[in-house]
Scaffold this active site. Structure first.
Site, mmCIF file in Angstrom:
data_model
loop_
_atom_site.group_PDB
_atom_site.id
_atom_site.type_symbol
_atom_site.label_atom_id
_atom_site.label_comp_id
_atom_site.label_asym_id
_atom_site.label_seq_id
_atom_site.Cartn_x
_atom_site.Cartn_y
_atom_site.Cartn_z
ATOM 1 N N CYS A 132 6.532 -56.807 -63.170
ATOM 2 C CA CYS A 132 7.550 -56.023 -63.694
ATOM 3 C C CYS A 132 8.278 -54.677 -63.131
ATOM 4 O O CYS A 132 8.535 -54.435 -62.906
ATOM 5 C CB CYS A 132 6.780 -55.728 -65.081
ATOM 6 S SG CYS A 132 6.920 -55.243 -66.693
ATOM 7 N N ASP A 179 11.903 -66.357 -68.934
ATOM 8 C CA ASP A 179 11.082 -65.055 -69.580
ATOM 9 C C ASP A 179 12.086 -64.688 -70.487
ATOM 10 O O ASP A 179 13.703 -64.292 -70.573
ATOM 11 C CB ASP A 179 11.652 -64.699 -67.576
ATOM 12 C CG ASP A 179 10.963 -62.823 -68.314
ATOM 13 O OD1 ASP A 179 11.192 -62.207 -69.405
ATOM 14 O OD2 ASP A 179 11.077 -62.198 -67.175
ATOM 15 N N HIS A 212 7.391 -64.154 -68.601
ATOM 16 C CA HIS A 212 7.477 -63.193 -67.803
ATOM 17 C C HIS A 212 4.812 -62.773 -67.921
ATOM 18 O O HIS A 212 4.456 -63.000 -68.774
ATOM 19 C CB HIS A 212 8.077 -61.798 -69.027
ATOM 20 C CG HIS A 212 7.626 -60.254 -68.255
ATOM 21 N ND1 HIS A 212 8.839 -60.137 -67.341
ATOM 22 C CD2 HIS A 212 7.338 -59.254 -68.749
ATOM 23 C CE1 HIS A 212 8.748 -58.954 -66.796
ATOM 24 N NE2 HIS A 212 7.526 -59.140 -67.526
#
Length: 245
Positions: A132, A179, A212
């Protein structure tokens, strides 16, 4: 993490109950979590946190998983004492919070960690993995540090500018098909631009049906349908390090 043009929520997902194999140390001006490999092969991996900070058990679990594969691992506090994002926080304040934690201005911390790994852990070969926010750090580092032999950027935001395609060493990019933070169009652009400009080995891999955070913030025992994808991504990560570090 959030899209740079329009920062948006990032779900913490499944927070693991995990104590860790390593210990905390002071590395010059920052704290860090270090796990020594059972086999001292002179290899180390820097593991970079997501927005939820260096103490998130999930990130430490990933660092320990890498350590079990023959690497000394270190999870530095790249926020340098600033608070990580609170999952219960007001997302309207996220852009301001993110601005004070610039993933592309971490050279001082990276330099300190490299000194520690070389001097205290006797590491001769070093790689980097990030999730991330940390995926952005990896991308930045792999364009600036030719002595870091390999990188794995896991769902890191993509910035389209010429300098981000000049990778110094082999880099693996892992993304998720579903995502909501990183549109597939951005992944396609990255793939095309790397093909045009990059002269070192790289791979861009998108995992079908995943979201994600799936690599380090999903519990595979709670999501049976996702387990093969989680395991494959983690295996790919280790294989990349083994091949290039």
């Amino acid at each position: 993490m959030a899209n740079e043009a329009n920062p948006c929520p990032c779900d913490i997902g499944h927070k693991l109950e995990y104590g860790g194999m390593g210990h905390e140390v002071q590395v010059e001006h920052i704290k860090a979590y270090v796990t020594r490999s059972p086999v001292d092969a002179g290899k180390a991996v820097i593991v970079v946190q997501d927005i939820f900070g260096w103490q998130l058990p999930n990130t430490r679990y990933m660092a320990d998983m890498i350590a079990r594969n023959g690497y000394t691992t270190i999870v530095p506090d790249f926020f340098v004492g600033q608070e990580p994002w609170d999952p219960a926080g007001d997302w309207s304040t996220f852009p301001a919070w993110l601005k004070s934690r610039n993933a592309r201005k971490v050279n001082r911390e990276v330099d300190a960690v490299l000194r520690y790994l070389r001097q205290q852990c006797h590491a001769q070969k070093i790689g980097i993995v990030g999730f991330c926010w940390g995926g952005v750090v990896v991308h930045q580092v792999m364009t600036a540090y030719p002595d870091i032999r390999a990188g794995v950027s896991v769902y890191g935001i993509i910035r389209d500018s010429e300098d981000v395609y000049n990778l110094k060493n082999p880099t693996l990019f892992i993304f998720a098909e579903n995502d909501t933070v990183i549109p597939l169009e951005q992944v396609s652009t990255l793939t095309q631009k790397l093909k045009e400009h990059c002269i070192v080995n790289y791979q861009v891999k998108t995992f079908s049906g995943q979201t994600h955070g799936f690599v380090h913030r999903k519990r595979e025992d709670c999501s049976p349908a996702d387990k093969p994808y989680i395991e494959e991504a983690r295996r790919n990560l280790i294989e990349w390090l083994n091949k290039y570090v």
